[in-house]
Design an enzyme around this catalytic site. Structure first.
Site, PDB file in Angstrom:
ATOM      1  N   ASP A  28       0.813  -1.107   0.113  1.00  0.00           N
ATOM      2  CA  ASP A  28       0.052   0.137   0.137  1.00  0.00           C
ATOM      3  C   ASP A  28       1.085   1.128   0.087  1.00  0.00           C
ATOM      4  OD1 ASP A  28      -3.264  -0.067   0.999  1.00  0.00           O
ATOM      5  OD2 ASP A  28      -2.126   1.950   0.872  1.00  0.00           O
TER       6      ASP A  28
ATOM      7  N   THR B 284     -12.382   1.628  -6.451  1.00  0.00           N
ATOM      8  CA  THR B 284     -12.484   2.283  -7.610  1.00  0.00           C
ATOM      9  C   THR B 284     -13.783   3.004  -6.918  1.00  0.00           C
ATOM     10  OG1 THR B 284     -13.965   0.192  -7.898  1.00  0.00           O
ATOM     11  CG2 THR B 284     -11.897   0.371  -9.106  1.00  0.00           C
TER      12      THR B 284
ATOM     13  N   THR C 282     -13.541  -4.014  -8.289  1.00  0.00           N
ATOM     14  CA  THR C 282     -14.538  -3.929  -9.061  1.00  0.00           C
ATOM     15  C   THR C 282     -14.543  -3.130 -10.125  1.00  0.00           C
ATOM     16  OG1 THR C 282     -16.047  -4.839  -7.134  1.00  0.00           O
ATOM     17  CG2 THR C 282     -17.062  -3.784  -9.190  1.00  0.00           C
TER      18      THR C 282
ATOM     19  N   ARG D 207     -18.643 -10.635   1.656  1.00  0.00           N
ATOM     20  CA  ARG D 207     -19.555  -9.666   2.236  1.00  0.00           C
ATOM     21  C   ARG D 207     -18.882  -8.966   3.529  1.00  0.00           C
ATOM     22  NH1 ARG D 207     -23.560 -13.722   4.144  1.00  0.00           N
ATOM     23  NH2 ARG D 207     -21.717 -14.989   4.219  1.00  0.00           N
TER      24      ARG D 207
ATOM     25  N   LYS E 138     -19.766  -9.534 -12.080  1.00  0.00           N
ATOM     26  CA  LYS E 138     -19.641  -9.094 -10.751  1.00  0.00           C
ATOM     27  C   LYS E 138     -20.761  -7.947 -10.442  1.00  0.00           C
ATOM     28  CE  LYS E 138     -18.286  -6.932  -6.927  1.00  0.00           C
ATOM     29  NZ  LYS E 138     -18.164  -7.823  -5.646  1.00  0.00           N
TER      30      LYS E 138
ATOM     31  N   ASN F 128     -24.327  -8.130  -8.172  1.00  0.00           N
ATOM     32  CA  ASN F 128     -24.748  -6.962  -7.064  1.00  0.00           C
ATOM     33  C   ASN F 128     -25.843  -6.203  -7.585  1.00  0.00           C
ATOM     34  OD1 ASN F 128     -22.644  -7.561  -5.360  1.00  0.00           O
ATOM     35  ND2 ASN F 128     -21.464  -5.678  -5.719  1.00  0.00           N
TER      36      ASN F 128
ATOM     37  N   PHE G 246     -31.583 -12.752   0.941  1.00  0.00           N
ATOM     38  CA  PHE G 246     -31.895 -11.069   0.701  1.00  0.00           C
ATOM     39  C   PHE G 246     -33.158 -10.936   0.098  1.00  0.00           C
ATOM     40  CE2 PHE G 246     -27.623  -9.019   0.026  1.00  0.00           C
ATOM     41  CZ  PHE G 246     -26.837  -9.980   0.600  1.00  0.00           C
TER      42      PHE G 246
ATOM     43  N   GLY H 253     -27.285  -0.121   1.803  1.00  0.00           N
ATOM     44  CA  GLY H 253     -26.167   0.844   1.793  1.00  0.00           C
ATOM     45  C   GLY H 253     -24.737   0.144   1.482  1.00  0.00           C
TER      46      GLY H 253
ATOM     47  N   CYS I  82     -20.504  -1.174  -1.633  1.00  0.00           N
ATOM     48  CA  CYS I  82     -20.646  -2.102  -2.928  1.00  0.00           C
ATOM     49  C   CYS I  82     -21.880  -1.630  -3.817  1.00  0.00           C
ATOM     50  CB  CYS I  82     -20.583  -3.323  -2.667  1.00  0.00           C
ATOM     51  SG  CYS I  82     -18.955  -3.759  -1.704  1.00  0.00           S
TER      52      CYS I  82
END
Ligand code: UGA
Length: 436
Positions: free
Chosen positions: A30, A86, A122, A154, A207, A211, A252, A260, A263
């Site tokens: 990093d 991102t 992503t 998650r 991906k 989502n 879900f 919220g 993602c």
């Protein structure tokens, strides 16, 4: 195998620690020197259950290390993951790929041998092509492949999700890329976790489609909840009733204050942008984004109603229990609590709050809210108690104590974690979501 993980945020750190736990030799990189120094001291930059132990064990075993020096750290790595942020680009919702492109360039300039470069961030469809172009343009003499490998973790359950995934998706355009990725995931392959090989663009779209579909499922049941309230039905029974159909599935389908997190809000917007760019509108997802946005403030109005309406609410006090977008995280990004607190403050309601992990992050986002050390001190003198996030410790509140401390016994349960009959039997006015 040596793996380099560029980006030691949520995804990079969890993935890096889990790969090390599989037996790979992992270095997490990093730019943020403070973050890397803290990691050297065993301090995690995020709250994720089990992560500190996993990191400590693997550091001790010599399989996991941290570095700020990308050029040095990627030497000898056969797989170099890009796991940087991102964020949504300000103004248009497009995923901001500045960091991904920067890392690609730096990796290309410093490649010291053949390697597979894997985008785990992503990223919109076509990013892999661009990453490949950037690396090729650096003029590296080494063989390389660019692969897409989206993550489906998650927050709060990330380590379990990583080690026991429903599936692993790998978008690779050639045999070299596939071969190295098979090696990276060999321990899971031996566990019989399904691995799906696709083209790179397909993998990138999977991906976003995953989502967006999950966000749609939640939004669908949230609208059903509103309808349940109008027609006198019970949304939890509706969820069970439809979820038992295997084609629908039971997960879900929990109605609540709206999704919220880092993602769903960002990825649905980015998908809309891609769809617009390619002139192929995704109207269902457009509706999902709009419905979810308006739902958060609508939940604030629900609390005002429980206080007797906007006029009566002025000057009263609300206690919010839970601020993070979901339990077991300190993540406040796009949390419904922000809009709820704002709606209440705008109507002159005094807001107190308690969250087990999120208050430090929440403070600057909601400067008008008084943060408390425990739920009961937030509840003291409140005219309404609102469960915003379903942390376990709110599931068995001492309702006798709540009644004594609160000014009025009113409970608004935005996560449906209490039985209406039980709470009403204790003398409370009880309001939940999609249940009378
Ligand atoms: C989500 C996906 O579930 C992961 O598969 C994916 O990898 C991740 O995004 C990502 O793209 O990185 P996460 O944002 O951590 O994971 O959280 P979820 O558990 O999916 O919850 C998202 C939001 O939906 C929360 O606000 C939660 O309260 C809400 N939700 C979830 C509901 O309101 N109802 C439900 O039934 C489920």
């Amino acid at each position: 195998m040596k793996i380099a993980m560029v980006g030691s945020g949520y995804v990079g750190l969890v993935s890096g620690a889990c790969f090390a736990d599989f037996g790979h030799d992992v270095v997490c990189i990093d730019k943020d020197e403070r973050k890397i120094a803290a990691l050297h001291d065993g301090v995690m930059p995020i709250y994720e259950p089990g992560l500190d132990n996993l990191v400590a064990t693997n550091v001790e075993a010599g399989r996991l290390s941290f570095s700020t020096d990308l050029a040095e750290a990627i030497k000898g790595a056969q797989a170099i993951f890009i796991a940087v942020g991102t964020p949504s680009r300000r103004g248009d919702g497009h995923a901001d790929l500045t960091f991904v492109h920067q890392v690609a360039r730096e990796v290309g300039e410093n490649l010291a041998g053949e390697a597979v470069i894997v985008t785990k961030s992503t990223v919109p469809v076509g990013t892999g092509d661009e990453v490949e172009r950037i690396i090729r343009d650096t003029g590296t003499p080494h063989r390389f492949a660019v692969v897409s490998n989206p993550e489906f973790l998650r927050e709060g359950a990330a380590i379990g999700d990583f080690k026991r995934p429903d599936r692993i998706v790998i978008g690779a355009e050639d045999e070299f890329g596939q071969e190295i990725m098979r090696e990276v995931y060999r321990p899971l392959f031996l566990n019989e976790s399904p691995i799906l090989f696709t083209s790179r663009r397909t993998s990138e779209l999977i991906k976003y489609a995953a989502n967006a579909f999950l966000a749609t499922k939640i939004t669908f049941i949230n609208e059903m909840a509103d309808l349940c309230e109008k027609v006198g039905a019970n949304v939890q029974d509706v969820s069970r009733g439809i979820g038992m159909d295997n084609r629908i599935g039971s997960k879900f389908l929990h109605a609540g204050p709206g999704y919220g997190g880092s993602c769903f809000p960002k990825d649905t917007l980015a998908l809309l942008k891609t769809a617009e760019d390619f002139d192929s509108p995704t109207r269902i997802v457009e509706a999902v984004v709009k419905v979810n946005d308006s739902r958060k403030r609508a939940m604030g109005r629900k609390v005002l109603d429980a206080l007797g309406g906007a006029d009566a609410a002025r000057g009263k006090k609300a206690a919010l229990l839970g601020l993070t977008f979901k339990p077991n995280t300190d993540d406040m990004r796009d949390s419904p609590s922000i809009a709820i607190a704002q709606t209440l403050s705008d109507s002159g309601v005094k807001v107190a709050a308690f969250d087990p992990e999120g208050m430090e992050v929440a403070k600057p986002l909601m400067p008008d809210v008084a943060m408390h050390e425990d739920p009961y001190s937030a509840i003291k003198g409140a005219d309404v108690v609102v469960i915003v996030t379903e942390w376990n410790e709110f599931r068995a509140l001492d309702l006798g104590r709540v009644r004594e401390l609160a000014n009025e016994p009113v409970l608004v349960d935005l996560r449906n974690i209490y039985s209406a009959d039980d709470v009403r039997a204790r003398g409370f006015k009880y309001v939940s979501v999609g249940r009378l």
